[in-house]
Design a protein around this motif. Structure first.
Motif, mmCIF file in Angstrom:
data_model
loop_
_atom_site.group_PDB
_atom_site.id
_atom_site.type_symbol
_atom_site.label_atom_id
_atom_site.label_comp_id
_atom_site.label_asym_id
_atom_site.label_seq_id
_atom_site.Cartn_x
_atom_site.Cartn_y
_atom_site.Cartn_z
ATOM 1 N N GLY A 43 0.699 -1.239 0.081
ATOM 2 C CA GLY A 43 0.058 0.061 -0.003
ATOM 3 C C GLY A 43 0.807 1.181 0.055
ATOM 4 O O GLY A 43 0.311 2.466 0.304
ATOM 5 N N THR A 44 2.171 1.174 -0.345
ATOM 6 C CA THR A 44 2.809 2.189 -0.438
ATOM 7 C C THR A 44 4.379 2.055 -1.334
ATOM 8 O O THR A 44 4.544 0.711 -1.246
ATOM 9 C CB THR A 44 3.370 2.833 1.120
ATOM 10 O OG1 THR A 44 4.215 4.013 1.021
ATOM 11 C CG2 THR A 44 4.301 1.819 1.731
ATOM 12 N N GLN A 45 4.721 3.136 -1.863
ATOM 13 C CA GLN A 45 6.130 2.918 -2.661
ATOM 14 C C GLN A 45 7.355 2.959 -1.618
ATOM 15 O O GLN A 45 7.502 3.695 -0.823
ATOM 16 C CB GLN A 45 6.280 4.025 -3.516
ATOM 17 C CG GLN A 45 7.325 3.883 -4.383
ATOM 18 C CD GLN A 45 7.623 5.015 -5.388
ATOM 19 O OE1 GLN A 45 6.690 5.677 -5.646
ATOM 20 N NE2 GLN A 45 8.621 5.034 -6.137
ATOM 21 N N THR A 46 8.014 1.800 -1.569
ATOM 22 C CA THR A 46 8.970 1.550 -0.767
ATOM 23 C C THR A 46 10.524 1.793 -1.359
ATOM 24 O O THR A 46 11.411 1.949 -0.375
ATOM 25 C CB THR A 46 9.159 0.057 -0.397
ATOM 26 O OG1 THR A 46 9.304 -0.776 -1.388
ATOM 27 C CG2 THR A 46 7.644 -0.370 0.384
ATOM 28 N N ARG A 47 10.482 2.063 -2.525
ATOM 29 C CA ARG A 47 11.719 2.257 -3.224
ATOM 30 C C ARG A 47 11.328 2.665 -4.709
ATOM 31 O O ARG A 47 10.436 2.773 -5.176
ATOM 32 C CB ARG A 47 12.605 0.955 -3.414
ATOM 33 C CG ARG A 47 11.990 -0.130 -3.906
ATOM 34 C CD ARG A 47 12.911 -1.513 -3.961
ATOM 35 N NE ARG A 47 12.106 -2.782 -4.386
ATOM 36 C CZ ARG A 47 11.886 -3.033 -5.594
ATOM 37 N NH1 ARG A 47 12.503 -2.268 -7.013
ATOM 38 N NH2 ARG A 47 11.335 -4.098 -5.992
ATOM 39 N N GLU A 48 12.588 3.083 -5.372
ATOM 40 C CA GLU A 48 12.531 3.559 -6.712
ATOM 41 C C GLU A 48 12.349 2.147 -7.539
ATOM 42 O O GLU A 48 12.819 1.063 -7.116
ATOM 43 C CB GLU A 48 13.707 4.381 -7.122
ATOM 44 C CG GLU A 48 13.592 5.698 -6.657
ATOM 45 C CD GLU A 48 14.801 6.413 -7.310
ATOM 46 O OE1 GLU A 48 15.776 5.827 -7.824
ATOM 47 O OE2 GLU A 48 14.716 7.839 -7.273
ATOM 48 N N HIS A 49 11.630 2.429 -8.980
ATOM 49 C CA HIS A 49 11.546 1.270 -9.486
ATOM 50 C C HIS A 49 11.906 1.684 -11.008
ATOM 51 O O HIS A 49 11.773 2.709 -11.626
ATOM 52 C CB HIS A 49 10.004 0.689 -9.449
ATOM 53 C CG HIS A 49 9.445 0.497 -8.521
ATOM 54 N ND1 HIS A 49 9.727 -0.842 -7.831
ATOM 55 C CD2 HIS A 49 8.869 1.099 -7.441
ATOM 56 C CE1 HIS A 49 9.161 -0.981 -6.627
ATOM 57 N NE2 HIS A 49 8.508 0.145 -6.456
ATOM 58 N N GLY A 50 12.708 0.650 -11.669
ATOM 59 C CA GLY A 50 13.205 0.817 -12.948
ATOM 60 C C GLY A 50 12.051 0.504 -13.872
ATOM 61 O O GLY A 50 11.959 1.136 -15.057
ATOM 62 N N ASP A 51 11.066 -0.411 -13.686
ATOM 63 C CA ASP A 51 10.041 -0.786 -14.592
ATOM 64 C C ASP A 51 8.793 -1.143 -13.888
ATOM 65 O O ASP A 51 8.738 -0.973 -12.833
ATOM 66 C CB ASP A 51 10.514 -1.742 -15.692
ATOM 67 C CG ASP A 51 10.916 -3.268 -14.856
ATOM 68 O OD1 ASP A 51 10.524 -3.344 -13.588
ATOM 69 O OD2 ASP A 51 11.219 -3.996 -15.386
ATOM 70 N N LEU A 52 7.816 -1.231 -14.816
ATOM 71 C CA LEU A 52 6.576 -1.786 -14.189
ATOM 72 C C LEU A 52 6.426 -3.132 -14.769
ATOM 73 O O LEU A 52 6.310 -3.331 -16.132
ATOM 74 C CB LEU A 52 5.566 -0.781 -14.535
ATOM 75 C CG LEU A 52 4.011 -1.431 -14.337
ATOM 76 C CD1 LEU A 52 3.733 -1.474 -12.719
ATOM 77 C CD2 LEU A 52 2.966 -0.293 -14.949
ATOM 78 N N ASP A 53 6.338 -4.133 -13.884
ATOM 79 C CA ASP A 53 6.102 -5.480 -14.382
ATOM 80 C C ASP A 53 4.552 -5.571 -14.365
ATOM 81 O O ASP A 53 3.821 -5.486 -13.310
ATOM 82 C CB ASP A 53 6.601 -6.592 -13.530
ATOM 83 C CG ASP A 53 8.400 -6.614 -13.512
ATOM 84 O OD1 ASP A 53 8.897 -7.105 -14.418
ATOM 85 O OD2 ASP A 53 8.885 -5.782 -12.728
ATOM 86 N N VAL A 54 3.890 -6.219 -15.538
ATOM 87 C CA VAL A 54 2.525 -6.713 -15.591
ATOM 88 C C VAL A 54 2.506 -7.898 -16.259
ATOM 89 O O VAL A 54 3.018 -8.106 -17.142
ATOM 90 C CB VAL A 54 1.761 -5.699 -16.533
ATOM 91 C CG1 VAL A 54 1.994 -3.999 -15.686
ATOM 92 C CG2 VAL A 54 1.991 -5.412 -17.696
ATOM 93 N N ALA A 55 1.491 -8.630 -15.756
ATOM 94 C CA ALA A 55 0.893 -9.952 -16.495
ATOM 95 C C ALA A 55 -0.319 -9.252 -17.156
ATOM 96 O O ALA A 55 -1.247 -8.786 -16.488
ATOM 97 C CB ALA A 55 0.764 -11.027 -15.560
ATOM 98 N N ILE A 56 -0.465 -10.081 -18.537
ATOM 99 C CA ILE A 56 -1.725 -9.648 -19.169
ATOM 100 C C ILE A 56 -1.935 -10.926 -19.982
ATOM 101 O O ILE A 56 -1.197 -11.577 -20.516
ATOM 102 C CB ILE A 56 -1.382 -8.234 -20.076
ATOM 103 C CG1 ILE A 56 -2.515 -8.122 -20.956
ATOM 104 C CG2 ILE A 56 -0.080 -8.558 -21.071
ATOM 105 C CD1 ILE A 56 -2.292 -6.712 -21.766
#
Length: 177
Positions: A43-56
């Protein structure tokens, strides 16, 4: 061989919310995976992210890719790209790591050719979380831990696993103790 997000790229919470709006407009259901999936569960951002992983699901891929393309995203063309796992990005902007699944007769999400034996079990995309106050579908906590335990983790994986295990009362796998 998997995809590899270019070094130095950051995908912000605002970027994630924009991608989710594109998916909504395309009628494409996404399940948030990876680091943003962990943060969604917490429920909160804990760190920086290089990308957004999604399953579709593969049936939703063409409409979603068309929406991304209209929003100036393009294929990265990384060495590990495959039709079932590839990166799209905006120049100098966010990166989306697409994990394309096909449901089998048991409801499992098969990632790539069946002989790869890469499966998201039917129960795995049952998580619900929030990103920037928006409810999202994501990988369930117990499956986040199981998926992390399937490969040698680094310090980021260790922090993610500990946070999920603590929040959801799950046992910490041996390699992360």
């Amino acid at each position: 061989m998997g995809t590899s997000t270019p070094d130095g790229v950051r995908t912000s919470q605002d970027d994630v919310l924009a991608v989710l709006r594109l998916a909504d407009g395309a009628g494409a259901r996404l399940w948030i995976d990876g680091g943003w999936g962990v943060d969604a569960l917490l429920g909160t951002q804990t760190r920086e992210h290089g990308d957004l992983d999604v399953a579709i699901e593969s049936a939703h891929l063409p409409a979603f890719v068309a929406a991304l393309t209209a929003a100036s995203f393009g294929a990265v063309g990384e060495a590990g790209a495959a039709p079932w796992n590839f990166l799209v990005a905006r120049p100098g902007g966010p990166v989306v790591d697409l994990h394309v699944i096909v449901r089998d007769a048991d409801g499992n999400g098969v990632l790539g050719p069946p002989e790869r034996d890469a499966v998201h079990p039917a129960a795995s995309p049952a998580g619900r979380g929030t990103i920037g106050g928006r409810a999202v579908d994501c990988i369930a906590p117990e499956w986040v831990v199981r998926f992390h335990d399937a490969y040698p983790g680094d310090a980021t994986d260790r922090a993610d696993v500990h946070a999920i295990c603590e929040r959801f009362g799950l046992p910490v796998p041996a390699q992360y103790r």
